[in-house]
Scaffold this motif. Sequence first.
Motif, PDB file in Angstrom:
ATOM      1  N   LEU A  93       0.864  -1.174   0.000  1.00 11.37           N
ATOM      2  CA  LEU A  93       0.000   0.000   0.000  1.00 11.37           C
ATOM      3  C   LEU A  93       0.906   1.231   0.000  1.00 11.37           C
ATOM      4  O   LEU A  93       1.798   1.351   0.837  1.00 11.37           O
ATOM      5  N   TRP A  94       0.654   2.130  -0.951  1.00 14.48           N
ATOM      6  CA  TRP A  94       1.539   3.271  -1.185  1.00 14.48           C
ATOM      7  C   TRP A  94       0.937   4.558  -0.627  1.00 14.48           C
ATOM      8  O   TRP A  94      -0.241   4.838  -0.843  1.00 14.48           O
ATOM      9  N   PRO A  95       1.740   5.388   0.045  1.00 13.82           N
ATOM     10  CA  PRO A  95       1.244   6.710   0.424  1.00 13.82           C
ATOM     11  C   PRO A  95       1.036   7.584  -0.811  1.00 13.82           C
ATOM     12  O   PRO A  95       1.587   7.305  -1.887  1.00 13.82           O
ATOM     13  N   ALA A  96       0.231   8.618  -0.660  1.00 15.23           N
ATOM     14  CA  ALA A  96       0.019   9.550  -1.765  1.00 15.23           C
ATOM     15  C   ALA A  96       1.353  10.203  -2.135  1.00 15.23           C
ATOM     16  O   ALA A  96       2.142  10.550  -1.248  1.00 15.23           O
ATOM     17  N   PRO A  97       1.611  10.383  -3.433  1.00 19.30           N
ATOM     18  CA  PRO A  97       2.899  10.940  -3.859  1.00 19.30           C
ATOM     19  C   PRO A  97       2.826  12.463  -4.009  1.00 19.30           C
ATOM     20  O   PRO A  97       1.826  13.102  -3.683  1.00 19.30           O
ATOM     21  N   GLU A  98       3.889  13.026  -4.523  1.00 16.88           N
ATOM     22  CA  GLU A  98       3.880  14.396  -5.008  1.00 16.88           C
ATOM     23  C   GLU A  98       4.478  14.423  -6.411  1.00 16.88           C
ATOM     24  O   GLU A  98       5.024  13.426  -6.886  1.00 16.88           O
ATOM     25  N   ARG A  99       4.355  15.567  -7.058  1.00 18.31           N
ATOM     26  CA  ARG A  99       4.754  15.716  -8.458  1.00 18.31           C
ATOM     27  C   ARG A  99       6.094  16.429  -8.533  1.00 18.31           C
ATOM     28  O   ARG A  99       6.279  17.467  -7.899  1.00 18.31           O
ATOM     29  N   PHE A 100       7.025  15.877  -9.309  1.00 17.84           N
ATOM     30  CA  PHE A 100       8.324  16.503  -9.539  1.00 17.84           C
ATOM     31  C   PHE A 100       8.430  16.848 -11.018  1.00 17.84           C
ATOM     32  O   PHE A 100       8.242  15.978 -11.877  1.00 17.84           O
ATOM     33  N   VAL A 101       8.748  18.099 -11.311  1.00 18.95           N
ATOM     34  CA  VAL A 101       8.812  18.564 -12.690  1.00 18.95           C
ATOM     35  C   VAL A 101      10.221  19.064 -12.984  1.00 18.95           C
ATOM     36  O   VAL A 101      10.770  19.885 -12.242  1.00 18.95           O
ATOM     37  N   SER A 102      10.805  18.564 -14.061  1.00 19.82           N
ATOM     38  CA  SER A 102      12.110  19.015 -14.526  1.00 19.82           C
ATOM     39  C   SER A 102      12.017  19.238 -16.035  1.00 19.82           C
ATOM     40  O   SER A 102      12.108  18.287 -16.817  1.00 19.82           O
ATOM     41  N   GLY A 103      11.789  20.496 -16.436  1.00 16.28           N
ATOM     42  CA  GLY A 103      11.569  20.783 -17.849  1.00 16.28           C
ATOM     43  C   GLY A 103      10.310  20.081 -18.327  1.00 16.28           C
ATOM     44  O   GLY A 103       9.247  20.197 -17.705  1.00 16.28           O
ATOM     45  N   PRO A 104      10.404  19.301 -19.412  1.00 16.14           N
ATOM     46  CA  PRO A 104       9.221  18.593 -19.909  1.00 16.14           C
ATOM     47  C   PRO A 104       8.965  17.262 -19.205  1.00 16.14           C
ATOM     48  O   PRO A 104       8.000  16.567 -19.528  1.00 16.14           O
ATOM     49  N   VAL A 105       9.811  16.906 -18.250  1.00 12.41           N
ATOM     50  CA  VAL A 105       9.723  15.601 -17.596  1.00 12.41           C
ATOM     51  C   VAL A 105       8.936  15.724 -16.298  1.00 12.41           C
ATOM     52  O   VAL A 105       9.233  16.574 -15.447  1.00 12.41           O
ATOM     53  N   VAL A 106       7.934  14.866 -16.121  1.00 15.51           N
ATOM     54  CA  VAL A 106       7.097  14.843 -14.915  1.00 15.51           C
ATOM     55  C   VAL A 106       7.222  13.479 -14.250  1.00 15.51           C
ATOM     56  O   VAL A 106       6.997  12.449 -14.897  1.00 15.51           O
ATOM     57  N   ASP A 107       7.589  13.478 -12.975  1.00 13.16           N
ATOM     58  CA  ASP A 107       7.716  12.245 -12.202  1.00 13.16           C
ATOM     59  C   ASP A 107       6.838  12.337 -10.966  1.00 13.16           C
ATOM     60  O   ASP A 107       6.420  13.421 -10.541  1.00 13.16           O
ATOM     61  N   TYR A 108       6.589  11.169 -10.343  1.00 14.02           N
ATOM     62  CA  TYR A 108       5.789  11.097  -9.119  1.00 14.02           C
ATOM     63  C   TYR A 108       6.574  10.329  -8.067  1.00 14.02           C
ATOM     64  O   TYR A 108       7.081   9.236  -8.340  1.00 14.02           O
ATOM     65  N   GLY A 109       6.654  10.897  -6.876  1.00  9.18           N
ATOM     66  CA  GLY A 109       7.430  10.217  -5.851  1.00  9.18           C
ATOM     67  C   GLY A 109       7.356  10.883  -4.499  1.00  9.18           C
ATOM     68  O   GLY A 109       6.372  11.556  -4.173  1.00  9.18           O
TER      69      GLY A 109
END
Length: 268
Positions: A93-109
Amino acid sequence: MMRSLPWSLLMLVCLFVADARSNSYAAPGVRIDHVRLDAALETALKPGATAWVAIREVIDPGWHTYWRNPGDAGLATTLTWKLPKDVTAGRPLWPAPERFVSGPVVDYGYRDEAILLVPLTMGASGKPAMAHVQVSLLECSQMCIPELASLTIDLRQASGARTIFARAGAALPRAFGGIARAGVTATALTVSLEDPAFAKLRPESIRIFPATMGAVNNDAPATVRLNGNTLIWTAARSPHPKPLDSFDFVVEAPDLGAVAVTARIPPP
């Protein structure tokens, strides 16, 4: 983040470095560069019962790890178990993530701390013993470092601070209690959620994290609309979309908290 290497080469680097480190970290709690890992067992595991394990990442400032859907260029944390006979591990079971943005790249972690909760179930003929879990993760800041570490858990007794399980439970998205619908076209995915809680929200405060990998284009602008009790979110499909029969995601807002949703998609 490490963006200059081709993805195939990055994966080879990950495997090489991880293999080199796999025998270096084997303890109840371990530190791997910028993340400390530990495991806690909520209650002793008994035959015919289930007990929860908390796998905790304590992450150095300026660094982050990744969610179940890591986004465009991350790598989700994975757990590989070596368990006693007649003991099985359920899905984390995963906790809610946050959004990481680097230029056009979007990650969740995650930054600071992330705790995964995993149910361990023992059959009626099982005997409590030692369990081992191999944790594979990618830690990133201006660069990314692949890590592989082993944690040992004594299933015969509770371990770790009790507050870990309270924090882990509080960070989990709660189940959505309203009505969820979804539809797809060749270019867009739209979800419609009905719940009285949405009436008090502002569209700009709402964040949506797609858990189904490859369903949407993470870095394309999405739209959020509120119509009374109904929230409507539309996102561009992935450049290489796959057939979908459902879409999993997390909705989060300051006055809502985090809510996990599964929206079924009717067949065409």
